[in-house]
Design an enzyme around this catalytic site. Structure first.
Site, PDB file in Angstrom:
ATOM      1  N   ASP A 158       0.898  -1.170  -0.102  1.00 47.54           N
ATOM      2  CA  ASP A 158      -0.008   0.185  -0.004  1.00 47.54           C
ATOM      3  C   ASP A 158       0.929   1.343  -0.069  1.00 47.54           C
ATOM      4  O   ASP A 158       0.590   2.257  -0.458  1.00 47.54           O
ATOM      5  CB  ASP A 158      -0.981  -0.026   1.107  1.00 47.54           C
ATOM      6  CG  ASP A 158      -1.682  -1.528   1.414  1.00 47.54           C
ATOM      7  OD1 ASP A 158      -2.324  -1.698   0.394  1.00 47.54           O
ATOM      8  OD2 ASP A 158      -1.438  -2.267   2.486  1.00 47.54           O
ATOM      9  N   HIS A 174      -4.715  -3.324   6.423  1.00 47.60           N
ATOM     10  CA  HIS A 174      -4.497  -3.538   4.987  1.00 47.60           C
ATOM     11  C   HIS A 174      -5.847  -3.880   4.387  1.00 47.60           C
ATOM     12  O   HIS A 174      -6.117  -5.209   3.893  1.00 47.60           O
ATOM     13  CB  HIS A 174      -3.642  -4.579   4.821  1.00 47.60           C
ATOM     14  CG  HIS A 174      -3.530  -5.229   3.483  1.00 47.60           C
ATOM     15  ND1 HIS A 174      -2.849  -4.218   2.599  1.00 47.60           N
ATOM     16  CD2 HIS A 174      -3.723  -6.441   2.758  1.00 47.60           C
ATOM     17  CE1 HIS A 174      -3.091  -4.940   1.342  1.00 47.60           C
ATOM     18  NE2 HIS A 174      -3.531  -6.167   1.449  1.00 47.60           N
TER      19      HIS A 174
HETATM   20  N1  LIG Z   1      -0.810  -7.754   2.840  1.00 42.66           N
HETATM   21  C1  LIG Z   1      -0.683  -7.640   1.664  1.00 42.66           C
HETATM   22  O1  LIG Z   1      -0.157  -6.389   0.886  1.00 42.66           O
HETATM   23  C2  LIG Z   1      -1.085  -8.716   0.489  1.00 42.66           C
HETATM   24  C3  LIG Z   1      -0.819  -8.753  -0.870  1.00 42.66           C
HETATM   25  C4  LIG Z   1      -1.440  -9.374  -1.758  1.00 42.66           C
HETATM   26  C5  LIG Z   1      -1.868 -10.717  -1.494  1.00 42.66           C
HETATM   27  N2  LIG Z   1      -1.925 -10.680  -0.017  1.00 42.66           N
HETATM   28  C6  LIG Z   1      -2.367 -12.169   0.729  1.00 42.66           C
HETATM   29  O2  LIG Z   1      -1.430 -13.232   0.455  1.00 42.66           O
HETATM   30  C7  LIG Z   1      -1.659 -14.394   0.383  1.00 42.66           C
HETATM   31  C8  LIG Z   1      -1.399 -15.229  -0.705  1.00 42.66           C
HETATM   32  O3  LIG Z   1      -1.528 -14.701  -1.985  1.00 42.66           O
HETATM   33  P1  LIG Z   1      -1.187 -15.467  -3.385  1.00 42.66           P
HETATM   34  O4  LIG Z   1      -1.672 -14.750  -4.376  1.00 42.66           O
HETATM   35  O5  LIG Z   1       0.157 -16.157  -3.243  1.00 42.66           O
HETATM   36  O6  LIG Z   1      -2.154 -16.874  -2.964  1.00 42.66           O
HETATM   37  P2  LIG Z   1      -2.123 -18.229  -3.660  1.00 42.66           P
HETATM   38  O7  LIG Z   1      -3.481 -18.975  -3.514  1.00 42.66           O
HETATM   39  O8  LIG Z   1      -1.693 -18.324  -5.276  1.00 42.66           O
HETATM   40  O9  LIG Z   1      -1.067 -19.023  -2.652  1.00 42.66           O
HETATM   41  C9  LIG Z   1      -1.576 -19.432  -1.532  1.00 42.66           C
HETATM   42  C10 LIG Z   1      -0.755 -20.565  -1.014  1.00 42.66           C
HETATM   43  O10 LIG Z   1      -0.636 -20.784   0.145  1.00 42.66           O
HETATM   44  C11 LIG Z   1      -0.890 -22.002   0.596  1.00 42.66           C
HETATM   45  N3  LIG Z   1      -1.241 -22.323   1.802  1.00 42.66           N
HETATM   46  C12 LIG Z   1      -2.884 -22.315   2.182  1.00 42.66           C
HETATM   47  N4  LIG Z   1      -2.778 -22.725   3.464  1.00 42.66           N
HETATM   48  C13 LIG Z   1      -1.564 -22.818   4.105  1.00 42.66           C
HETATM   49  C14 LIG Z   1      -1.081 -23.262   5.385  1.00 42.66           C
HETATM   50  N5  LIG Z   1      -1.906 -23.404   6.133  1.00 42.66           N
HETATM   51  N6  LIG Z   1       0.327 -23.384   5.350  1.00 42.66           N
HETATM   52  C15 LIG Z   1       0.967 -23.378   4.308  1.00 42.66           C
HETATM   53  N7  LIG Z   1       0.613 -22.813   3.184  1.00 42.66           N
HETATM   54  C16 LIG Z   1      -0.743 -22.777   3.068  1.00 42.66           C
HETATM   55  C17 LIG Z   1      -1.741 -22.395  -0.713  1.00 42.66           C
HETATM   56  O11 LIG Z   1      -1.713 -23.968  -0.681  1.00 42.66           O
HETATM   57  C18 LIG Z   1      -1.078 -21.984  -1.763  1.00 42.66           C
HETATM   58  O12 LIG Z   1      -0.185 -22.696  -2.627  1.00 42.66           O
HETATM   59  C19 LIG Z   1      -3.478 -14.114   0.130  1.00 42.66           C
HETATM   60  O13 LIG Z   1      -3.964 -14.397   1.506  1.00 42.66           O
HETATM   61  C20 LIG Z   1      -3.639 -12.881  -0.179  1.00 42.66           C
HETATM   62  O14 LIG Z   1      -4.665 -12.465   0.088  1.00 42.66           O
HETATM   63  C21 LIG Z   1      -1.598  -9.918   0.885  1.00 42.66           C
HETATM   64  C1  LIG Z   2      -8.871  -6.035   7.349  1.00 41.76           C
HETATM   65  O1  LIG Z   2      -7.945  -6.128   6.142  1.00 41.76           O
HETATM   66  C2  LIG Z   2      -7.922  -7.587   5.630  1.00 41.76           C
HETATM   67  C3  LIG Z   2      -7.362  -7.371   4.461  1.00 41.76           C
HETATM   68  O2  LIG Z   2      -7.637  -6.865   3.396  1.00 41.76           O
HETATM   69  C4  LIG Z   2      -9.480  -7.802   5.459  1.00 41.76           C
HETATM   70  O3  LIG Z   2      -9.464  -9.198   4.915  1.00 41.76           O
HETATM   71  C5  LIG Z   2     -10.328  -7.667   6.741  1.00 41.76           C
HETATM   72  O4  LIG Z   2     -11.598  -8.028   6.433  1.00 41.76           O
HETATM   73  C6  LIG Z   2     -10.298  -6.339   7.266  1.00 41.76           C
HETATM   74  N1  LIG Z   2     -11.012  -6.551   8.738  1.00 41.76           N
HETATM   75  C7  LIG Z   2     -12.209  -6.037   8.596  1.00 41.76           C
HETATM   76  C8  LIG Z   2     -12.746  -5.816   9.974  1.00 41.76           C
HETATM   77  O5  LIG Z   2     -12.831  -5.348   7.710  1.00 41.76           O
END
Ligand SMILES: NC(=O)c1ccc[n+]([C@@H]2O[C@H](COP(=O)([O-])OP(=O)(O)OC[C@H]3O[C@@H](n4cnc5c(N)ncnc54)[C@H](O)[C@@H]3O)[C@@H](O)[C@H]2O)c1
Ligand SMILES: *[C@@H]1O[C@H](CO)[C@@H](O)[C@H](O)[C@H]1NC(C)=O
Ligand SMILES: *[C@@H]1O[C@H](CO)[C@@H](O)[C@H](O)[C@H]1NC(C)=O
Ligand SMILES: *[C@@H]1O[C@H](CO)[C@@H](O)[C@H](O)[C@H]1NC(C)=O
Length: 335
Positions: A161, A189
């Protein structure tokens, strides 16, 4: 910087799309140093092990000089042992028709278990970065489940972000993103996050200007700019039919590199950290995104920045959202 022992780094969700970009960057030295060998532990769930094998083959085929060892596994007692850094990307994804509460419950179960594994197997100095959503609350649950590791060693990713905000301002001013510093992401986030440019500086035509002076469009900065950053994740999904992965991996590298090597003098970055209730009126016991500076692997919140009423109300709204989610998540901890 080399301590004699190569850092052992865990990436969970290692067969997923973020990891596909992330692992290459870590293995080639973008995070822990261009001369620093690393050991990679890769955790995913059992059905994904064949895919993970393919990722391991590709990492081997990159023939990288710094990659000392790669260990793919579906077992927490293998994945979490003696870690220096843990990047927790894997989480339960939202599925069609899944209730919000059930999704949260599934994630609490995952991060409770991984927190307990950190407690049991990792070094007490481990740095934990949570990426899997809901990142702030998952991070809090992991920290609570690893009571002997300092809460300060847990953080969640809001650097994506932060980078989005920086880049939007830079494009508007026609300068490279590196000429924009000190944007702030406050809170969760999610679309309630508050991208704040009141302390942001833009280096234009040889001198640094306050962001509002550089952009010269207050309505944009207080309106469309904020909405664009808040909704950028959704916009990428709409266009790509997949969530941000390349940019998420880059942000993870930026975040962990700064923890490892510190932030540049005079610059602050955003990350979700444990709020002890002493800064900016943010309630305690939340993982909330703040402006921080990092030195000697220790972060400090940048305190004393002026906060006007416009900012205050946005900071409170995102805190309220997080409190509600925390209380529900904590109620699942005992079950
Ligand atoms: N904070 C951020 O800025 C941000 C940004 C983008 C994505 N995300 C989050 O990151 C996560 C991953 O995104 P992605 O695009 O790589 O998803 P993806 O679905 O391509 O990959 C996720 C992987 O995690 C594995 N997984 C699920 N449960 C697991 C566990 N208990 N232990 C180990 N591995 C497990 C799945 O099998 C899969 O291979 C998602 O939750 C997404 O929302 C966060
Ligand atoms: C806080 O952000 C996360 C990540 O986008 C989202 O999944 C979650 O729902 C948000 N929390 C609430 C209470 O909306
Ligand atoms: C601003 O940019 C100029 C080049 O245009 C550079 O010489 C100067 O060091 C920059 N200042 C800062 C504070 O980054
Ligand atoms: C993590 O904990 C160690 C003590 O084990 C401490 O020295 C260090 O400053 C903490 N790291 C961060 C990022 O706060």
């Amino acid at each position: 910087m080399w301590t004699g022992i190569d850092p052992t780094v865990l990436v969970t969700g290692a067969a997923g799309q973020i990891a596909y970009s992330l692992l290459f960057s870590i293995a080639k030295g973008d995070v822990f140093g261009k001369d620093q060998p690393v050991v990679l532990l890769l955790l995913d769930i059992t059905p994904m092990l064949p895919v993970l094998d393919g990722v391991v083959m590709e990492l081997q085929d990159c023939a990288l000089p710094l990659l000392r060892d790669i260990v793919p596994t579906d077992k927490e007692d293998v994945a979490f042992r003696d870690l220096d850094a843990a990047i927790l990307v894997g989480s339960m994804p939202r599925r069609e028709g899944m209730e919000r509460k059930d999704l949260l419950k599934a994630n609490v179960a995952i991060f409770k278990s991984q927190g307990a594994a950190l407690e049991k197997f990792a070094k007490k100095t481990v740095k934990v970065l949570v990426v899997g959503n809901p990142a702030n609350t998952n991070c809090l649950i992991a920290a609570k489940s690893a009571p002997s590791i300092p809460k300060e060693n847990f953080s969640c990713l809001t650097r994506l972000d932060h980078n989005r905000a920086r880049s939007q301002v830079a494009m508007r001013c026609g300068v490279p993103a590196t000429q924009v510093r000190n944007v702030i992401i406050w809170g969760n986030h999610s679309s309630t996050q508050y991208p704040d440019v009141h302390h942001c500086l833009v280096n234009m035509s040889g001198s640094e200007l306050a962001c509002f002076e550089a952009v010269k469009d207050d309505a944009w900065l207080k309106g469309d700019f904020i909405a664009t950053v808040q909704q950028r994740g959704a916009a990428v999904i709409k266009a790509r039919k997949l969530s941000s992965a390349m940019s998420a991996a880059k942000a993870i590298c930026d975040h962990m590199k700064d923890i490892w090597s510190g932030t540049p003098e005079g610059e602050f970055i955003s990350m979700g950290i444990y709020s002890s209730g002493n800064s900016y009126g943010v309630p305690e016991d939340l993982i909330y995104s703040f402006p921080v500076q990092i030195k000697d692997k220790t972060w400090k919140i940048v305190d004393g920045l002026a906060v006007n009423d416009f900012s205050r109300s946005k900071m409170e709204a995102t805190a309220a959202e997080l409190m509600e989610e925390r209380d529900t998540a904590v109620s699942f901890l005992g079950v």
